[in-house]
Design a protein around this motif. Structure first.
Motif, PDB file in Angstrom:
ATOM      1  N   MET A 305       0.842  -1.342  -0.122  1.00  0.00           N
ATOM      2  CA  MET A 305      -0.091  -0.201   0.195  1.00  0.00           C
ATOM      3  C   MET A 305       0.862   1.346   0.063  1.00  0.00           C
ATOM      4  SD  MET A 305      -3.447   0.766   2.295  1.00  0.00           S
ATOM      5  CE  MET A 305      -4.256  -0.355   1.753  1.00  0.00           C
ATOM      6  N   ALA A 306       1.689   1.239   0.780  1.00  0.00           N
ATOM      7  CA  ALA A 306       2.807   2.585   0.813  1.00  0.00           C
ATOM      8  C   ALA A 306       3.984   2.760  -0.219  1.00  0.00           C
ATOM      9  CB  ALA A 306       3.054   2.668   2.295  1.00  0.00           C
ATOM     10  N   PRO A 307       4.209   3.805  -0.626  1.00  0.00           N
ATOM     11  CA  PRO A 307       5.359   3.942  -1.462  1.00  0.00           C
ATOM     12  C   PRO A 307       6.747   3.764  -0.919  1.00  0.00           C
ATOM     13  CG  PRO A 307       4.417   6.029  -1.356  1.00  0.00           C
ATOM     14  CD  PRO A 307       3.545   5.052  -0.380  1.00  0.00           C
ATOM     15  N   ILE A 308       6.519   3.785   0.683  1.00  0.00           N
ATOM     16  CA  ILE A 308       7.682   3.622   1.341  1.00  0.00           C
ATOM     17  C   ILE A 308       7.701   2.142   2.024  1.00  0.00           C
ATOM     18  CG2 ILE A 308       8.488   5.826   1.755  1.00  0.00           C
ATOM     19  CD1 ILE A 308       7.065   5.525   4.694  1.00  0.00           C
ATOM     20  N   VAL A 309       8.691   1.752   2.722  1.00  0.00           N
ATOM     21  CA  VAL A 309       8.713   0.536   3.314  1.00  0.00           C
ATOM     22  C   VAL A 309       8.224   0.613   4.738  1.00  0.00           C
ATOM     23  CG1 VAL A 309      10.213  -1.483   4.186  1.00  0.00           C
ATOM     24  CG2 VAL A 309      10.577  -0.532   1.982  1.00  0.00           C
ATOM     25  N   CYS A 310       7.077   0.020   5.291  1.00  0.00           N
ATOM     26  CA  CYS A 310       6.590   0.204   6.374  1.00  0.00           C
ATOM     27  C   CYS A 310       6.812  -1.055   7.375  1.00  0.00           C
ATOM     28  CB  CYS A 310       5.124   0.257   6.304  1.00  0.00           C
ATOM     29  SG  CYS A 310       4.590   2.000   5.520  1.00  0.00           S
ATOM     30  N   MET A 311       7.846  -1.087   7.951  1.00  0.00           N
ATOM     31  CA  MET A 311       8.223  -2.361   8.594  1.00  0.00           C
ATOM     32  C   MET A 311       8.205  -2.087  10.200  1.00  0.00           C
ATOM     33  SD  MET A 311      12.151  -3.737   8.722  1.00  0.00           S
ATOM     34  CE  MET A 311      12.196  -4.662   7.094  1.00  0.00           C
ATOM     35  N   CYS A 312       7.962  -3.278  10.875  1.00  0.00           N
ATOM     36  CA  CYS A 312       7.803  -3.038  12.321  1.00  0.00           C
ATOM     37  C   CYS A 312       8.885  -3.396  12.892  1.00  0.00           C
ATOM     38  CB  CYS A 312       6.756  -4.246  13.046  1.00  0.00           C
ATOM     39  SG  CYS A 312       6.868  -4.026  14.618  1.00  0.00           S
ATOM     40  N   SER A 313       9.879  -2.374  13.269  1.00  0.00           N
ATOM     41  CA  SER A 313      11.388  -2.360  13.272  1.00  0.00           C
ATOM     42  C   SER A 313      11.678  -3.015  14.848  1.00  0.00           C
ATOM     43  CB  SER A 313      11.840  -0.965  13.535  1.00  0.00           C
ATOM     44  OG  SER A 313      11.095  -0.162  14.493  1.00  0.00           O
ATOM     45  N   THR A 314      10.685  -3.336  15.800  1.00  0.00           N
ATOM     46  CA  THR A 314      10.890  -4.006  16.846  1.00  0.00           C
ATOM     47  C   THR A 314      10.819  -5.295  16.721  1.00  0.00           C
ATOM     48  OG1 THR A 314       8.507  -3.401  17.539  1.00  0.00           O
ATOM     49  CG2 THR A 314      10.351  -2.145  18.733  1.00  0.00           C
ATOM     50  N   MET A 315       9.958  -5.761  15.702  1.00  0.00           N
ATOM     51  CA  MET A 315       9.672  -7.289  15.369  1.00  0.00           C
ATOM     52  C   MET A 315      10.892  -7.764  14.797  1.00  0.00           C
ATOM     53  SD  MET A 315       6.532  -8.986  15.212  1.00  0.00           S
ATOM     54  CE  MET A 315       4.904  -8.470  15.935  1.00  0.00           C
ATOM     55  N   TYR A 316      11.591  -6.838  13.824  1.00  0.00           N
ATOM     56  CA  TYR A 316      12.773  -7.030  13.092  1.00  0.00           C
ATOM     57  C   TYR A 316      13.976  -7.509  14.081  1.00  0.00           C
ATOM     58  CZ  TYR A 316      15.771  -6.917   9.005  1.00  0.00           C
ATOM     59  OH  TYR A 316      16.658  -7.036   7.829  1.00  0.00           O
ATOM     60  N   ARG A 317      13.836  -6.776  15.253  1.00  0.00           N
ATOM     61  CA  ARG A 317      15.139  -7.001  16.286  1.00  0.00           C
ATOM     62  C   ARG A 317      15.201  -8.555  16.609  1.00  0.00           C
ATOM     63  NH1 ARG A 317      13.905  -1.953  20.169  1.00  0.00           N
ATOM     64  NH2 ARG A 317      14.589  -0.519  18.454  1.00  0.00           N
ATOM     65  N   ILE A 318      14.120  -9.365  16.502  1.00  0.00           N
ATOM     66  CA  ILE A 318      14.539 -10.635  16.545  1.00  0.00           C
ATOM     67  C   ILE A 318      14.984 -11.445  15.273  1.00  0.00           C
ATOM     68  CG2 ILE A 318      12.984 -12.971  16.987  1.00  0.00           C
ATOM     69  CD1 ILE A 318      12.668 -10.732  19.307  1.00  0.00           C
ATOM     70  N   ASP A 319      16.334 -11.525  15.298  1.00  0.00           N
ATOM     71  CA  ASP A 319      16.990 -12.101  14.494  1.00  0.00           C
ATOM     72  C   ASP A 319      17.708 -13.490  14.380  1.00  0.00           C
ATOM     73  OD1 ASP A 319      19.246 -11.490  16.045  1.00  0.00           O
ATOM     74  OD2 ASP A 319      19.818  -9.838  14.931  1.00  0.00           O
ATOM     75  N   PRO A 320      18.003 -14.335  13.550  1.00  0.00           N
ATOM     76  CA  PRO A 320      18.393 -15.521  13.786  1.00  0.00           C
ATOM     77  C   PRO A 320      19.715 -15.477  14.840  1.00  0.00           C
ATOM     78  CG  PRO A 320      18.428 -14.967  11.034  1.00  0.00           C
ATOM     79  CD  PRO A 320      18.337 -13.753  12.182  1.00  0.00           C
ATOM     80  N   GLN A 321      20.435 -14.591  14.977  1.00  0.00           N
ATOM     81  CA  GLN A 321      21.622 -14.543  15.929  1.00  0.00           C
ATOM     82  C   GLN A 321      20.932 -14.819  17.202  1.00  0.00           C
ATOM     83  OE1 GLN A 321      21.333 -12.779  13.028  1.00  0.00           O
ATOM     84  NE2 GLN A 321      23.187 -13.213  11.851  1.00  0.00           N
ATOM     85  N   HIS A 322      19.970 -13.804  17.599  1.00  0.00           N
ATOM     86  CA  HIS A 322      19.328 -13.840  19.073  1.00  0.00           C
ATOM     87  C   HIS A 322      18.584 -15.334  19.075  1.00  0.00           C
ATOM     88  CE1 HIS A 322      20.192  -9.539  19.018  1.00  0.00           C
ATOM     89  NE2 HIS A 322      19.833  -9.782  20.476  1.00  0.00           N
ATOM     90  N   LEU A 323      17.864 -15.709  18.095  1.00  0.00           N
ATOM     91  CA  LEU A 323      17.321 -17.093  18.123  1.00  0.00           C
ATOM     92  C   LEU A 323      18.064 -18.148  18.320  1.00  0.00           C
ATOM     93  CD1 LEU A 323      14.698 -18.577  18.096  1.00  0.00           C
ATOM     94  CD2 LEU A 323      14.698 -18.676  15.845  1.00  0.00           C
ATOM     95  N   LEU A 324      19.320 -18.120  17.960  1.00  0.00           N
ATOM     96  CA  LEU A 324      20.330 -19.020  18.228  1.00  0.00           C
ATOM     97  C   LEU A 324      21.000 -18.944  19.340  1.00  0.00           C
ATOM     98  CD1 LEU A 324      22.102 -21.478  17.062  1.00  0.00           C
ATOM     99  CD2 LEU A 324      23.772 -19.872  16.083  1.00  0.00           C
ATOM    100  N   TRP A 325      21.059 -17.940  19.752  1.00  0.00           N
ATOM    101  CA  TRP A 325      21.560 -17.341  21.251  1.00  0.00           C
ATOM    102  C   TRP A 325      20.795 -18.194  22.418  1.00  0.00           C
ATOM    103  CZ3 TRP A 325      19.844 -13.017  24.310  1.00  0.00           C
ATOM    104  CH2 TRP A 325      20.261 -12.953  25.603  1.00  0.00           C
ATOM    105  N   ILE A 326      19.518 -17.893  22.124  1.00  0.00           N
ATOM    106  CA  ILE A 326      18.705 -18.616  23.136  1.00  0.00           C
ATOM    107  C   ILE A 326      18.784 -20.124  23.108  1.00  0.00           C
ATOM    108  CG2 ILE A 326      16.066 -18.768  23.576  1.00  0.00           C
ATOM    109  CD1 ILE A 326      17.064 -15.736  24.020  1.00  0.00           C
ATOM    110  N   LEU A 327      18.439 -20.556  21.865  1.00  0.00           N
ATOM    111  CA  LEU A 327      18.415 -22.120  21.782  1.00  0.00           C
ATOM    112  C   LEU A 327      19.771 -22.611  22.222  1.00  0.00           C
ATOM    113  CD1 LEU A 327      17.027 -22.288  18.249  1.00  0.00           C
ATOM    114  CD2 LEU A 327      15.770 -23.189  20.313  1.00  0.00           C
TER     115      LEU A 327
END
Ligand code: 13P
Ligand code: SF4
Length: 361
Positions: A305-327
């Motif tokens: 819908m938008a001409p710019i990228v509308c991203m939930c920047s806080t959701m984006y903080r969950i990255d593979p590195q953090h997931l692996l760290w937890i696991l």
């Protein structure tokens, strides 16, 4: 103590992926990973269950796993902790993954609003407090203790109908857009839906306005969904008059009024999935979900819908590195980033969540 995150931050995504798969295999059924639709693909693909807030909260309540890793934002992990057994452990891979909309309401301000409203009318007799699930646990507890309820974007209308059966007015927080869009869809006139400005005495409303209101909306919003504009829809329609428009109810009233369909992330997915080959959709919700729909349904035309990228920047903080760290910490016997709601708050919040589950279809 646990293994420090520093060791993981320099890993590339391929290294992370292999090790995530290996750690998941070791943990087996002791672990469940829940992934919200807005998660980035490199995390989303590791989820055992994916869904919108309602579906994932049900999943958390049903899970038998020892560890519930929530790839989402803070309030979602709190709900998982509240609804799971006391011995189960809810984990958020990055503690800074909050929801900016949820942060727009806090207990102190809501209690002040309740006090101010009580000067005009007996709030506990006339007003059902209703919180969007995108809110802190203590606000859900506030609703629990005041005869109120939680809702999600999927069930907001049924829950609002229930709320009006209890009392004649609703104080809805924190998302003004979900509250307004749902109220109008139920046939409540816009004049009876007022906005409570929490920075002003009496919410900036007169006694008459409060008395005449059916819904008193908190002045909160989602910074991602507020980027979608009615002009974006007009532009699309002028090029593709046959195309359909679907928006999340966190988008503004004007955007939702111009949309053919309005619904939760799960609803948006189901509508696109069910549409015929060659269908064209303009979608007003977070970019990771829209990109995934475009990938999953190459036989349909998906427009953002938008001409710019509308991203939930806080959701984006969950990255593979953090997931692996937890696991890998769990494999080594360490729990990091547990989300624990105090038993007293959890009890009140559970009351409001259980009322929601009773009325949700
Ligand atoms: P859904 O419950 O529709 O997935 O929405 C959650 C959310 O935070 C949307 O911004
Ligand atoms: Fe919160 Fe908006 Fe992100 Fe949803 S998209 S989690 S409402 S900030």
């Amino acid at each position: 103590m646990g293994i420090s995150i520093e060791k993981f931050l320099s890993l590339n995504d391929v290294q992370c992926e292999e090790r995530i798969i290996a750690a998941k295999a070791i943990l087996g059924k002791r672990l469940v990973i829940l992934g919200h639709h807005y998660q980035r693909d490199d995390v989303f693909k590791h989820a055992d269950y994916t869904g919108d807030s309602l579906k994932l909260s049900r999943q958390a309540a049903q899970s038998k796993a020892d560890y519930i890793i929530f790839c989402g934002v803070h309030f979602m992990a709190e709900v998982a902790d509240i609804l799971s057994r006391p011995d189960q452990i809810a984990i958020l891979p990055d503690l800074t993954a909050g929801c900016s909309m949820a942060d727009m309401a806090d207990l102190q301000k809501v209690e002040q609003a309740w006090k101010d409203l009580s000067v005009v009318l007996n709030a506990d007799e006339h007003i059902t407090p209703m919180t969007y699930i995108n809110s802190a646990a203590d606000l859900k507890a506030f609703c629990g203790h005041h005869g109120g309820v939680v809702c999600t974007s999927t069930n907001a209308q049924h829950v609002l109908e229930w709320a009006f059966k209890q009392r004649d007015k609703v104080l809805f927080f924190p998302d003004q857009h979900l509250g307004r869009n749902t109220g109008v869809r139920m046939g409540i006139p816009l004049e009876q839906i007022v906005l409570w400005d929490f920075d002003k005495p009496n919410g900036g409303l007169t006694v008459e306005e409060i008395k005449a209101a059916k819904i008193i909306l908190w002045d909160g919003f989602c910074s991602v969904h507020q980027q979608f504009m009615p002009e974006h829809i007009d532009q699309y329609r002028s090029t593709y008059p046959e195309g359909k428009v679907i928006s999340h109810p966190e988008a503004s009233f004007e955007v939702c009024q111009k949309s053919d369909e309005v619904g939760s992330t799960e609803y948006i997915i189901n509508m696109v999935k069910a549409s015929p080959k060659g269908a064209r959709w303009l979608i007003g919700t977070e970019v990771n979900l829209v990109n995934r729909l475009a990938q999953d349904y190459p036989d349909k035309f998906i427009h953002y819908m938008a001409p710019i990228v509308c991203m939930c920047s806080t959701m984006y903080r969950i990255d593979p590195q953090h997931l692996l760290w937890i696991l890998e910490n769990l494999v080594a016997g360490h729990v990091v980033n547990q989300i624990k709601v105090s038993p007293q708050v959890a009890k009140g919040a559970r009351l409001a969540l259980e009322r929601m589950f009773k009325v949700s279809r």
